[in-house]
Design a protein around this motif. Structure first.
Motif, PDB file in Angstrom:
ATOM      1  N   TYR A 122       0.815  -1.218   0.000  1.00 47.72           N
ATOM      2  CA  TYR A 122       0.000   0.000   0.000  1.00 47.72           C
ATOM      3  C   TYR A 122       0.850   1.271   0.000  1.00 47.72           C
ATOM      4  O   TYR A 122       0.520   2.242  -0.682  1.00 47.72           O
ATOM      5  N   LYS A 123       1.975   1.243   0.730  1.00 45.03           N
ATOM      6  CA  LYS A 123       2.748   2.471   0.911  1.00 45.03           C
ATOM      7  C   LYS A 123       4.112   2.475   0.222  1.00 45.03           C
ATOM      8  O   LYS A 123       4.617   3.544  -0.127  1.00 45.03           O
ATOM      9  N   ASP A 124       4.700   1.309   0.045  1.00 50.30           N
ATOM     10  CA  ASP A 124       6.103   1.261  -0.377  1.00 50.30           C
ATOM     11  C   ASP A 124       6.331   0.519  -1.689  1.00 50.30           C
ATOM     12  O   ASP A 124       7.451   0.080  -1.958  1.00 50.30           O
ATOM     13  N   PHE A 125       5.296   0.371  -2.502  1.00 47.15           N
ATOM     14  CA  PHE A 125       5.419  -0.373  -3.760  1.00 47.15           C
ATOM     15  C   PHE A 125       5.167   0.567  -4.931  1.00 47.15           C
ATOM     16  O   PHE A 125       4.129   1.240  -5.004  1.00 47.15           O
ATOM     17  N   ASP A 126       6.120   0.619  -5.862  1.00 49.00           N
ATOM     18  CA  ASP A 126       6.035   1.500  -7.021  1.00 49.00           C
ATOM     19  C   ASP A 126       5.145   0.876  -8.096  1.00 49.00           C
ATOM     20  O   ASP A 126       5.563  -0.031  -8.810  1.00 49.00           O
ATOM     21  N   LEU A 127       3.931   1.382  -8.222  1.00 46.50           N
ATOM     22  CA  LEU A 127       2.973   0.829  -9.184  1.00 46.50           C
ATOM     23  C   LEU A 127       3.401   1.066 -10.631  1.00 46.50           C
ATOM     24  O   LEU A 127       2.946   0.368 -11.535  1.00 46.50           O
ATOM     25  N   SER A 128       4.260   2.034 -10.842  1.00 47.66           N
ATOM     26  CA  SER A 128       4.705   2.330 -12.209  1.00 47.66           C
ATOM     27  C   SER A 128       5.788   1.376 -12.684  1.00 47.66           C
ATOM     28  O   SER A 128       6.226   1.451 -13.836  1.00 47.66           O
ATOM     29  N   SER A 129       6.216   0.465 -11.821  1.00 48.84           N
ATOM     30  CA  SER A 129       7.306  -0.442 -12.183  1.00 48.84           C
ATOM     31  C   SER A 129       6.840  -1.666 -12.961  1.00 48.84           C
ATOM     32  O   SER A 129       7.660  -2.473 -13.385  1.00 48.84           O
ATOM     33  N   LYS A 137      -3.643   5.680 -14.539  1.00 47.65           N
ATOM     34  CA  LYS A 137      -4.065   6.639 -13.516  1.00 47.65           C
ATOM     35  C   LYS A 137      -2.875   7.295 -12.806  1.00 47.65           C
ATOM     36  O   LYS A 137      -3.048   8.207 -12.002  1.00 47.65           O
ATOM     37  N   LEU A 138      -1.676   6.827 -13.103  1.00 44.88           N
ATOM     38  CA  LEU A 138      -0.492   7.345 -12.432  1.00 44.88           C
ATOM     39  C   LEU A 138       0.084   8.534 -13.200  1.00 44.88           C
ATOM     40  O   LEU A 138      -0.078   8.663 -14.399  1.00 44.88           O
ATOM     41  N   ASP A 139       0.774   9.404 -12.459  1.00 43.72           N
ATOM     42  CA  ASP A 139       1.497  10.502 -13.087  1.00 43.72           C
ATOM     43  C   ASP A 139       2.874  10.595 -12.438  1.00 43.72           C
ATOM     44  O   ASP A 139       3.288   9.695 -11.714  1.00 43.72           O
TER      45      ASP A 139
END
Length: 226
Positions: A122-129, A137-139
């Motif tokens: 939830y807090k420490d995972f880079d969804l853009s990876s 939805k990411l920027d």
């Protein structure tokens, strides 16, 4: 050589062996090592079990596989056919991939994992990876679920992000060094499912982190298959 000198030599050798034995035992039981530990994963699919047809292409020629052995031999040599039906069929092959990577796992000497899987994702995972359906939805400033302010639920080995039109689930499968850098990695199952369409993807990821202050990065499990 006197009997007294012989006794001294025997005593010295005994002490040396005892010291070496203690060092060896301390090394084996060191708390600074993190062995691969299966958490939720149990391999049930036999290598020759018939599974749903999985399609690949190369030079405009299509190939079909039906079991784990054939899938593993094709996955990095041919192009995966990216259709909803093929992604759904691919979900049945994930135990093959997860098992293969888990068996290659080694003990690690360094770990940046805090033991809370839900918080990690939830807090420490880079969804853009990696390439989930959420990526559009990411920027530049938005990289994690907490940045998106999505609500989450789950337990120590699983996290669920349930949205009105989409369902995401991450499951911790195993911990260990899977890329041979002596740092602990996380073997993770990821379910990416649309509630309003046919899109369904169940994949296996390896999460890596090489510095304490960086986000966890996802690597596709297929790159770990030789």
């Amino acid at each position: 050589m006197t009997e007294k000198n012989i006794l001294k030599i025997i005593l010295s050798v005994f002490i040396a062996l005892l010291w070496l034995s203690g060092c060896k035992h301390a090394h084996v039981s060191s708390s600074d090592q993190y062995p691969p530990v299966a958490v939720l994963f149990e391999y049930k699919t036999e290598n020759n079990e018939v599974l749903p047809k999985l399609r690949f292409t190369k030079n405009e020629k299509e190939f079909t596989v039906k079991n784990c052995v054939d899938m593993i031999s094709h996955i990095n040599k041919f192009e995966f056919v990216e259709t909803d039906d093929n992604y759904r069929a691919y979900s049945y092959y994930q135990p093959c991939i997860a098992s293969l990577i888990y068996k290659k796992g080694k003990v690690s000497t360094v770990s940046f994992y805090n033991g809370d899987f839900s918080e990690t994702i939830y807090k420490d995972f880079d969804l853009s990876s990696f390439r989930p359906s959420i990526r559009p939805k990411l920027d530049e400033k938005t990289h994690t679920f907490i940045d998106l302010e999505y609500k989450q639920s789950g337990d120590e080995n699983r996290i669920v992000i349930d949205r009105p039109t989409w369902h995401y689930k991450f499951s911790l499968l195993a911990r260990g060094d899977f890329n041979n850098n002596q740092i602990e990695d996380l073997l993770v199952g990821f379910l990416d499912e649309s509630k309003n369409a046919s899109y369904f993807a169940d994949t296996t990821l390896v999460l890596v982190k090489t510095k304490k202050n960086m986000l966890w990065i996802a690597e596709e499990a297929e790159k770990y298959i030789n």
